[in-house]
Enzyme design. Sequence first.
Site, mmCIF file in Angstrom:
data_model
loop_
_atom_site.group_PDB
_atom_site.id
_atom_site.type_symbol
_atom_site.label_atom_id
_atom_site.label_comp_id
_atom_site.label_asym_id
_atom_site.label_seq_id
_atom_site.Cartn_x
_atom_site.Cartn_y
_atom_site.Cartn_z
ATOM 1 N N ARG A 79 -2.748 21.901 -7.798
ATOM 2 C CA ARG A 79 -3.604 20.778 -7.395
ATOM 3 C C ARG A 79 -4.648 20.356 -8.502
ATOM 4 O O ARG A 79 -4.930 18.953 -8.427
ATOM 5 C CB ARG A 79 -4.470 21.573 -6.220
ATOM 6 C CG ARG A 79 -3.649 21.991 -4.812
ATOM 7 C CD ARG A 79 -4.274 22.850 -4.020
ATOM 8 N NE ARG A 79 -5.251 22.450 -3.354
ATOM 9 C CZ ARG A 79 -6.032 22.870 -2.574
ATOM 10 N NH1 ARG A 79 -6.120 24.178 -2.252
ATOM 11 N NH2 ARG A 79 -7.219 22.280 -1.813
ATOM 12 N N LEU A 106 -0.920 32.215 -2.300
ATOM 13 C CA LEU A 106 -0.772 30.878 -2.013
ATOM 14 C C LEU A 106 -1.955 30.455 -1.139
ATOM 15 O O LEU A 106 -2.789 31.200 -0.285
ATOM 16 C CB LEU A 106 0.501 30.470 -1.082
ATOM 17 C CG LEU A 106 1.798 30.914 -1.713
ATOM 18 C CD1 LEU A 106 3.020 30.684 -0.583
ATOM 19 C CD2 LEU A 106 2.051 30.185 -2.711
ATOM 20 N N ASP A 107 -2.502 29.140 -1.454
ATOM 21 C CA ASP A 107 -3.584 28.802 -0.866
ATOM 22 C C ASP A 107 -3.312 28.837 0.709
ATOM 23 O O ASP A 107 -2.154 28.408 1.332
ATOM 24 C CB ASP A 107 -3.993 27.112 -1.374
ATOM 25 C CG ASP A 107 -4.272 27.345 -2.569
ATOM 26 O OD1 ASP A 107 -4.656 28.309 -3.198
ATOM 27 O OD2 ASP A 107 -4.081 26.454 -3.483
ATOM 28 N N LYS A 108 -4.264 28.670 1.423
ATOM 29 C CA LYS A 108 -4.368 28.858 3.018
ATOM 30 C C LYS A 108 -3.305 27.643 3.534
ATOM 31 O O LYS A 108 -2.438 27.800 4.442
ATOM 32 C CB LYS A 108 -5.808 28.498 3.615
ATOM 33 C CG LYS A 108 -5.564 28.267 5.099
ATOM 34 C CD LYS A 108 -7.112 28.057 5.587
ATOM 35 C CE LYS A 108 -6.959 27.952 7.180
ATOM 36 N NZ LYS A 108 -8.229 27.598 7.773
#
Length: 324
Positions: free
Chosen positions: A237, A138-140
């Site tokens: 995104r 998962l992105d930060k």
Amino acid sequence: MAENIQHQDVVPDSCLGKRLDQTIAQMFPDYSRSRLKDWILDGSVAVNGEVITKARVKMAGGETITLNAELETEVHHEAQAIELNIVYEDEDILVINKPAGLVVHPGAGNHDGTVLNALLHHCPGQELLPRAGIVHRLDKDTTGLMVVAKTIAAQTNLVEALQAREITREYEAIANGIMTAGGIVDEPIGRHSTKRTAMAVTISGRPSVTHYRVMEKYRLHTRLRLRLETGRTHQIRVHMSFIGHPLVGDPVYGGRPRPPKAASGEFLDELRGFKRQALHATMLSLYHPINGELMTWHAEIPEDMVIMNAALKEDLRLNPVEEF
């Protein structure tokens, strides 16, 4: 640090009937079998010009194998006592609910303090697994559910299940703009042509499919539920930005504040103060990689997104719209 690796060679007749992973292990003995298998699964190996992501494909001999991959420098990572929100654990897998701000894997600018460092502390045997058992990321600043393997067998099976699209991952998000209906974004994603750390829809990218449906409409925003078929970097995104509805707070893909007319000062402060992409991995469902049992987990929407949804509802209440 990463080094680009490029090799091309012809499959020898001695590999007749052998699987692709066995064949390239024989052809390119400088690299470990696990590393070569990872390269197959992530699309770095082509047979006669066609990318093959299934390790079990049989060879006939005479095919041209092209290997174009990034070789990450092996680095010893330190075990660190970082708290993990563990929602499930057995001897084979671990499921965590990741908070915003926690990087999954060490990289440029984030050499420690990551999920990987926390895993090495929580499960000392994880250092024996590629990427400490991390199967997907998962992105930060994306929150929510992640599954981690605790054994080689579990990791191999989970990676294959991801490739076969047998793991269901659903997300909650808040997007800019009013979306009247759900749909599918089926557009390839690859590295951005000029922004090194960004991704983009590009004809040369890898197949990427995102399903979305409208959960709630506000004056100038929409709450969404999304399901991934594929799992490309920044996929949701990028796809939402591509169709003109970037996620609220997204600092990379155009999610800057877009307040509706006559919005209250409180609402404007809330919108402008939301500094991460409004994205949360809320549901994860998979067949257990060892015993085959279907398992499903849910993670409640994080507080910052709950507050944002409440602010959007209040703005709509104060400024009712006759119809969308």
